[in-house]
Design a protein around this motif. Structure first.
Motif, PDB file in Angstrom:
ATOM      1  N   GLY A   1     -81.138 -70.087 -24.860  1.00 41.19           N
ATOM      2  CA  GLY A   1     -81.127 -68.785 -25.115  1.00 41.19           C
ATOM      3  C   GLY A   1     -79.359 -68.099 -24.459  1.00 41.19           C
ATOM      4  O   GLY A   1     -78.224 -69.256 -24.938  1.00 41.19           O
ATOM      5  N   ARG A   2     -79.309 -66.632 -24.416  1.00 40.94           N
ATOM      6  CA  ARG A   2     -78.036 -66.182 -24.787  1.00 40.94           C
ATOM      7  C   ARG A   2     -77.690 -65.297 -23.269  1.00 40.94           C
ATOM      8  O   ARG A   2     -78.640 -65.290 -22.501  1.00 40.94           O
ATOM      9  CB  ARG A   2     -77.922 -64.952 -25.764  1.00 40.94           C
ATOM     10  CG  ARG A   2     -76.727 -63.689 -25.629  1.00 40.94           C
ATOM     11  CD  ARG A   2     -76.961 -62.703 -25.855  1.00 40.94           C
ATOM     12  NE  ARG A   2     -75.808 -61.616 -26.198  1.00 40.94           N
ATOM     13  CZ  ARG A   2     -75.787 -60.586 -26.260  1.00 40.94           C
ATOM     14  NH1 ARG A   2     -77.309 -59.747 -26.884  1.00 40.94           N
ATOM     15  NH2 ARG A   2     -75.089 -59.424 -26.140  1.00 40.94           N
ATOM     16  N   ILE A   3     -76.290 -66.240 -22.821  1.00 41.74           N
ATOM     17  CA  ILE A   3     -76.036 -65.648 -21.441  1.00 41.74           C
ATOM     18  C   ILE A   3     -75.236 -64.012 -22.128  1.00 41.74           C
ATOM     19  O   ILE A   3     -74.095 -64.033 -23.063  1.00 41.74           O
ATOM     20  CB  ILE A   3     -74.638 -66.618 -21.407  1.00 41.74           C
ATOM     21  CG1 ILE A   3     -75.383 -68.236 -20.910  1.00 41.74           C
ATOM     22  CG2 ILE A   3     -73.917 -66.391 -19.827  1.00 41.74           C
ATOM     23  CD1 ILE A   3     -75.807 -67.755 -19.295  1.00 41.74           C
ATOM     24  N   TYR A   4     -75.588 -63.216 -21.002  1.00 42.48           N
ATOM     25  CA  TYR A   4     -75.166 -61.887 -21.605  1.00 42.48           C
ATOM     26  C   TYR A   4     -73.690 -61.694 -21.623  1.00 42.48           C
ATOM     27  O   TYR A   4     -73.124 -62.315 -19.896  1.00 42.48           O
ATOM     28  CB  TYR A   4     -75.662 -60.940 -20.403  1.00 42.48           C
ATOM     29  CG  TYR A   4     -77.191 -60.530 -21.806  1.00 42.48           C
ATOM     30  CD1 TYR A   4     -77.315 -59.172 -22.759  1.00 42.48           C
ATOM     31  CD2 TYR A   4     -78.028 -61.170 -21.146  1.00 42.48           C
ATOM     32  CE1 TYR A   4     -78.265 -60.105 -23.049  1.00 42.48           C
ATOM     33  CE2 TYR A   4     -79.548 -60.909 -22.533  1.00 42.48           C
ATOM     34  CZ  TYR A   4     -79.263 -60.036 -23.434  1.00 42.48           C
ATOM     35  OH  TYR A   4     -80.075 -59.787 -24.253  1.00 42.48           O
ATOM     36  N   GLN A   5     -73.286 -60.926 -21.369  1.00 44.63           N
ATOM     37  CA  GLN A   5     -71.228 -60.999 -20.773  1.00 44.63           C
ATOM     38  C   GLN A   5     -71.431 -59.421 -20.225  1.00 44.63           C
ATOM     39  O   GLN A   5     -71.807 -58.224 -20.533  1.00 44.63           O
ATOM     40  CB  GLN A   5     -70.372 -60.938 -21.778  1.00 44.63           C
ATOM     41  CG  GLN A   5     -70.706 -62.452 -22.494  1.00 44.63           C
ATOM     42  CD  GLN A   5     -69.780 -62.815 -23.513  1.00 44.63           C
ATOM     43  OE1 GLN A   5     -68.594 -61.781 -23.863  1.00 44.63           O
ATOM     44  NE2 GLN A   5     -69.851 -64.086 -24.468  1.00 44.63           N
ATOM     45  N   PRO A   6     -70.294 -59.028 -19.352  1.00 46.60           N
ATOM     46  CA  PRO A   6     -70.049 -57.851 -18.918  1.00 46.60           C
ATOM     47  C   PRO A   6     -69.479 -56.820 -19.484  1.00 46.60           C
ATOM     48  O   PRO A   6     -68.152 -57.233 -19.328  1.00 46.60           O
ATOM     49  CB  PRO A   6     -69.034 -57.956 -17.160  1.00 46.60           C
ATOM     50  CG  PRO A   6     -68.878 -59.434 -17.944  1.00 46.60           C
ATOM     51  CD  PRO A   6     -69.915 -60.409 -18.737  1.00 46.60           C
ATOM     52  N   ASN A   7     -70.346 -56.809 -21.166  1.00 48.21           N
ATOM     53  CA  ASN A   7     -69.322 -55.288 -21.615  1.00 48.21           C
ATOM     54  C   ASN A   7     -69.292 -54.057 -21.382  1.00 48.21           C
ATOM     55  O   ASN A   7     -68.261 -53.555 -21.807  1.00 48.21           O
ATOM     56  CB  ASN A   7     -69.723 -55.972 -23.286  1.00 48.21           C
ATOM     57  CG  ASN A   7     -71.235 -56.060 -23.805  1.00 48.21           C
ATOM     58  OD1 ASN A   7     -71.787 -55.431 -22.541  1.00 48.21           O
ATOM     59  ND2 ASN A   7     -71.261 -57.012 -25.050  1.00 48.21           N
TER      60      ASN A   7
ATOM     61  N   GLY B   1     -71.532 -52.399 -22.680  1.00 46.85           N
ATOM     62  CA  GLY B   1     -72.169 -52.147 -24.154  1.00 46.85           C
ATOM     63  C   GLY B   1     -73.676 -51.417 -23.675  1.00 46.85           C
ATOM     64  O   GLY B   1     -73.917 -50.334 -23.090  1.00 46.85           O
ATOM     65  N   ASP B   2     -74.316 -51.769 -23.993  1.00 43.83           N
ATOM     66  CA  ASP B   2     -76.331 -51.450 -24.911  1.00 43.83           C
ATOM     67  C   ASP B   2     -76.556 -51.822 -22.753  1.00 43.83           C
ATOM     68  O   ASP B   2     -76.198 -52.069 -22.553  1.00 43.83           O
ATOM     69  CB  ASP B   2     -76.889 -52.616 -25.839  1.00 43.83           C
ATOM     70  CG  ASP B   2     -78.248 -51.562 -25.694  1.00 43.83           C
ATOM     71  OD1 ASP B   2     -78.138 -50.796 -25.631  1.00 43.83           O
ATOM     72  OD2 ASP B   2     -78.659 -52.651 -26.057  1.00 43.83           O
ATOM     73  N   ILE B   3     -77.317 -50.483 -22.700  1.00 39.05           N
ATOM     74  CA  ILE B   3     -77.947 -50.608 -21.731  1.00 39.05           C
ATOM     75  C   ILE B   3     -78.684 -52.170 -21.108  1.00 39.05           C
ATOM     76  O   ILE B   3     -78.815 -52.453 -20.785  1.00 39.05           O
ATOM     77  CB  ILE B   3     -79.140 -49.474 -21.169  1.00 39.05           C
ATOM     78  CG1 ILE B   3     -79.571 -49.404 -20.170  1.00 39.05           C
ATOM     79  CG2 ILE B   3     -79.877 -49.332 -22.527  1.00 39.05           C
ATOM     80  CD1 ILE B   3     -78.449 -49.326 -19.045  1.00 39.05           C
ATOM     81  N   LEU B   4     -79.301 -52.152 -22.677  1.00 39.95           N
ATOM     82  CA  LEU B   4     -80.372 -54.071 -21.892  1.00 39.95           C
ATOM     83  C   LEU B   4     -79.518 -54.757 -22.307  1.00 39.95           C
ATOM     84  O   LEU B   4     -79.752 -55.337 -21.340  1.00 39.95           O
ATOM     85  CB  LEU B   4     -81.020 -54.099 -23.767  1.00 39.95           C
ATOM     86  CG  LEU B   4     -82.162 -53.203 -23.871  1.00 39.95           C
ATOM     87  CD1 LEU B   4     -83.226 -53.662 -24.791  1.00 39.95           C
ATOM     88  CD2 LEU B   4     -83.032 -53.041 -22.953  1.00 39.95           C
ATOM     89  N   ASP B   5     -78.105 -54.889 -22.776  1.00 39.24           N
ATOM     90  CA  ASP B   5     -76.813 -55.779 -22.123  1.00 39.24           C
ATOM     91  C   ASP B   5     -76.570 -55.875 -21.283  1.00 39.24           C
ATOM     92  O   ASP B   5     -76.160 -56.663 -20.261  1.00 39.24           O
ATOM     93  CB  ASP B   5     -75.389 -55.878 -23.111  1.00 39.24           C
ATOM     94  CG  ASP B   5     -76.018 -55.902 -24.728  1.00 39.24           C
ATOM     95  OD1 ASP B   5     -76.925 -56.781 -24.978  1.00 39.24           O
ATOM     96  OD2 ASP B   5     -75.349 -56.356 -25.621  1.00 39.24           O
ATOM     97  N   ILE B   6     -76.126 -54.925 -20.176  1.00 33.92           N
ATOM     98  CA  ILE B   6     -75.974 -54.331 -18.744  1.00 33.92           C
ATOM     99  C   ILE B   6     -77.082 -54.859 -18.390  1.00 33.92           C
ATOM    100  O   ILE B   6     -76.794 -55.602 -16.996  1.00 33.92           O
ATOM    101  CB  ILE B   6     -76.160 -52.722 -18.741  1.00 33.92           C
ATOM    102  CG1 ILE B   6     -74.585 -52.452 -19.512  1.00 33.92           C
ATOM    103  CG2 ILE B   6     -75.433 -52.583 -16.765  1.00 33.92           C
ATOM    104  CD1 ILE B   6     -73.696 -50.948 -19.103  1.00 33.92           C
TER     105      ILE B   6
END
Lengths: 60, 141
Positions: free
Chosen positions: B67-73, B75-80
């Motif tokens: 699984g992927r760990i998201y980063q506080p970039n 950018g995209d609302i789904l990433d946030i």
């Protein structure tokens, strides 16, 4: 570390741990927590079977 | 016979007051950083250990399924939203970032499930932290 779970086993593992947390956090007494945890687990796994049959019937 | 007149403005629900204590602030923070830690701090050992096992197991299974760990970039609302879910795991999230775990792109269904496991582990830990807050306040036994 690489874990290979089938769709069904992943859903059951998900249901197990989620039900434990729901049971502990959403009810007060130990008896209520166990009952609610088992209820959530049954609903999750039952939902998997229902969704599976719905998808199988749509595919026909 | 005339009905008695009731002044509805004076009908106020008498809800018991729960004063904010130091433990009510510390327990959820500890619970967020260490899954189950808030309950253990409040001497609910059984519940704390079960929460610890559940959240840590979901997090590790998520990582094991690539699984992927998201980063506080930002950018995209789904990433946030994914980042908010992931960061709920507290110390586990920071450990994963430091060790560069979960820095992969979902390439198959299992990895997608792994990503979901990671996010849900964090969200469940947020619920556990809120529960620790309620116990510390005295709202819950």
């Amino acid at each position: 570390m690489n874990i290979n779970l089938s769709h069904f086993s992943a859903a059951v593992v998900f249901a197990l741990f989620t039900s434990i947390v729901f049971g502990i956090t959403q009810r007060n007494s130990t008896k209520e927590q166990v009952q609610y945890g088992l209820y959530c687990f049954a609903m999750f796994v039952g939902g998997v079977f229902v969704a599976g049959w719905v998808m199988a019937l749509i595919r026909r | 016979m005339a009905k008695p007149i009731i002044d509805k403005s004076k009908l106020v629900a008498t809800e018991p007051e729960y004063p904010l204590t130091t433990m009510a602030v510390v327990a959820p923070i500890v619970a967020w950083l260490i899954p189950g830690g808030g309950h253990i701090l409040l001497r609910r050992y059984g519940r704390g250990i079960l929460l610890l096992i559940s959240v840590v197991a979901m997090f590790l299974i998520g990582l094991g399924m690539q699984g992927r760990i998201y980063q506080p970039n930002g950018g995209d609302i789904l990433d946030i939203l994914g980042f908010i879910g992931d960061v709920g795991s507290g110390a586990l999230y920071f450990l994963a970032r430091i060790m560069d775990w979960g820095n992969v792109m979902a390439a198959n269904a299992a990895a997608d499930y792994g990503k979901t496991f990671l996010i849900v582990a964090g969200l469940l830990n947020f619920i556990a932290a809120a529960d620790a807050h309620h116990i510390a306040l005295g709202k819950k036994p």
